[in-house]
Design a protein around this motif. Sequence first.
Motif, short mmCIF file in Angstrom:
data_model
loop_
_atom_site.label_atom_id
_atom_site.label_comp_id
_atom_site.label_asym_id
_atom_site.label_seq_id
_atom_site.Cartn_x
_atom_site.Cartn_y
_atom_site.Cartn_z
N ILE A 1 0.87 -1.17 0.00
CA ILE A 1 0.00 0.00 0.00
C ILE A 1 0.91 1.22 0.00
CG2 ILE A 1 -1.77 1.29 1.25
CD1 ILE A 1 -2.74 -1.31 2.43
N ASP A 2 0.84 1.99 -1.06
CA ASP A 2 1.71 3.16 -1.22
C ASP A 2 0.86 4.42 -1.19
OD1 ASP A 2 4.03 1.51 -1.70
OD2 ASP A 2 3.15 1.09 -3.66
N ILE A 3 1.32 5.41 -0.44
CA ILE A 3 0.61 6.69 -0.34
C ILE A 3 1.02 7.55 -1.53
CG2 ILE A 3 0.11 8.68 1.08
CD1 ILE A 3 -0.82 5.96 2.20
N ALA A 4 0.05 7.82 -2.42
CA ALA A 4 0.34 8.58 -3.63
C ALA A 4 0.31 10.09 -3.38
CB ALA A 4 -0.65 8.22 -4.73
N ASP A 5 -0.57 10.54 -2.50
CA ASP A 5 -0.70 11.99 -2.30
C ASP A 5 -1.28 12.24 -0.91
OD1 ASP A 5 -0.68 14.71 -2.83
OD2 ASP A 5 -2.72 14.70 -3.63
N VAL A 6 -0.74 13.25 -0.24
CA VAL A 6 -1.25 13.70 1.06
C VAL A 6 -1.45 15.21 0.98
CG1 VAL A 6 -0.86 13.84 3.54
CG2 VAL A 6 -0.03 11.86 2.28
N ASP A 7 -2.64 15.65 1.31
CA ASP A 7 -2.94 17.08 1.20
C ASP A 7 -3.69 17.51 2.45
OD1 ASP A 7 -3.06 19.58 0.21
OD2 ASP A 7 -4.66 19.22 -1.24
N ILE A 8 -3.57 18.81 2.78
CA ILE A 8 -4.23 19.38 3.95
C ILE A 8 -5.55 20.01 3.50
CG2 ILE A 8 -4.07 21.06 5.81
CD1 ILE A 8 -2.24 18.68 6.13
N GLY A 9 -6.59 19.70 4.24
CA GLY A 9 -7.90 20.26 3.94
C GLY A 9 -8.26 21.40 4.88
#
Length: 327
Positions: A220-228
């Motif tokens: 399981i690879d994290i492709a994108d992390v963004d702040i909401g």
Amino acid sequence: METSIIGFGFIVILVIIGLSILFSFVPVMLWISAMASGVYVGLTTLIAMRLRRIVPARIVNPLIKARKAGLTVDLSQLETHYLAGGNVDRVVDALIAAQRANIDLVFERAAAIDLAGRDVLEAVQMSVNPKVIETPVVSAVCKDGIEVKVIARVTVRANIDRLVGGAGEETIIARVGEGIVTTNGSADSHKEVLENPDMISNMVLSKGLDAGTAFEILSIDIADVDIGENIGAKLQIDQAEADKKIAQAKAEERRAMAVALEQEMKAKVQEMQAKVIEAEAQVPLALSESLRSGKMGFMDYYALQNIEADTKMRRSISQDQAQDGES
């Protein structure tokens, strides 16, 4: 002579029509192709397939491919799977691909997977070449109230043994999304997630999310992390606004009660004034009765009038002095 020629031509036409009907019902060319490929299928067997409403080409051609690939597949097995509504050609292709990839797959299991509605050839190919499933944007809120949006890529490989009865890709995506929400929700700060996004994948992998599914999760690879948004602050603002409205409602309730009490007191004042006027109306009557009965003389009445006049004068003087002091 002419009659014999016409009769001969008629016989030739009948023979041609008969052969056309025979060749359309009996697949002679298919029989010849099978014999040339080293697969013996009798003409009576092909005719019996026609009688059972089986398209012979959909059985014989896959059988030829299977025998050329070295598979031990029986003709009756293919017929049974065809009559059950299965895709014989797809199953044979899957068996050939599994043999080339050294995957243990027998005809019965491949037929069961096909009848279960799954693409058995795609499953075999996915066992060799894992598939990447991308999750939609998963939103979660950390303990500090900051929303974190995550997109993950899940690398899965088909599990042949669990294809029948196993859950599909939707279950994998749902479980991974649940794991992401749980991991981010337990983080004390969104900065922890930004600094170590692999904590999400490690936590999700440790939960064994592929249990009961038709796949095996490889990574399981994290492709994108963004702040909401700042959900915590937004909730506090909404709570403050709600508390403000509640306080305003209570203040309005108290004001309405005060107004009602004021009106009630005014009504009581009016009632007491009416009683005073009523009592004052009784005074002349009492004086008349006293004069009539002799309990009070005329001199006493005049003295009472003088006292009342003096009282009114003193009251007027005091009011004038009060007004002068205010000015």
